[in-house]
Design a protein around this motif. Structure first.
Motif, short mmCIF file in Angstrom:
data_model
loop_
_atom_site.label_atom_id
_atom_site.label_comp_id
_atom_site.label_asym_id
_atom_site.label_seq_id
_atom_site.Cartn_x
_atom_site.Cartn_y
_atom_site.Cartn_z
N HIS A 120 20.46 18.17 36.93
CA HIS A 120 19.77 19.19 35.73
C HIS A 120 17.85 19.94 36.39
O HIS A 120 17.56 18.61 37.10
N ARG A 121 17.38 20.94 36.12
CA ARG A 121 15.86 20.61 36.22
C ARG A 121 15.13 20.78 35.25
O ARG A 121 15.56 21.22 34.19
N PHE A 122 14.22 20.84 35.43
CA PHE A 122 13.06 21.30 33.61
C PHE A 122 11.87 21.14 35.17
O PHE A 122 11.26 21.01 36.48
N HIS A 124 22.82 20.01 27.81
CA HIS A 124 20.96 20.27 27.92
C HIS A 124 20.66 18.47 27.42
O HIS A 124 21.61 17.66 26.85
N THR A 140 16.11 19.57 29.68
CA THR A 140 16.31 20.36 31.20
C THR A 140 16.83 21.62 30.48
O THR A 140 17.39 22.07 29.53
N ASP A 141 17.37 22.51 32.10
CA ASP A 141 18.10 23.44 32.01
C ASP A 141 19.40 23.69 31.48
O ASP A 141 19.87 22.23 31.47
#
Length: 89
Positions: A11-13, A42, A36-37
């Motif tokens: 995941h990205r954030f 999430h 997170t995305d």
């Protein structure tokens, strides 16, 4: 990365740290609270940074290590550094 085979993912954030939280006489940390995305689920990131690490020119970054909340029966380990405070100033 978490899970195995076809479920393997990350995941990205992105976010902004809290205001300064004083630690001791001459140091500080920040709190980070962000989601997170979303990939069919999430995670929340609720974590405190380490102390400032000088990078020159009066600027600093913070190292962060921890983990996300558990969701979809797993969690993710985190290890990153914040970006430079006010990079254009």
């Amino acid at each position: 990365m978490a899970e195995e085979d076809d479920d393997r993912h990350n995941h990205r954030f992105a976010g902004v740290t809290s205001e300064v939280i004083p630690k001791g006489r001459h140091s500080h940390v920040h709190r980070i609270v962000v989601n997170t995305d979303f990939l069919d689920h999430h995670h929340e990131v609720i974590i405190e940074t380490g102390p400032p690490i000088p990078v020159g020119n009066g600027k600093h970054v913070h190292f962060v290590k921890g983990m996300t909340t558990i969701n979809d029966d797993h969690e993710h380990d985190l290890e990153f550094a914040t970006l430079i405070d006010r990079p254009l100033v």
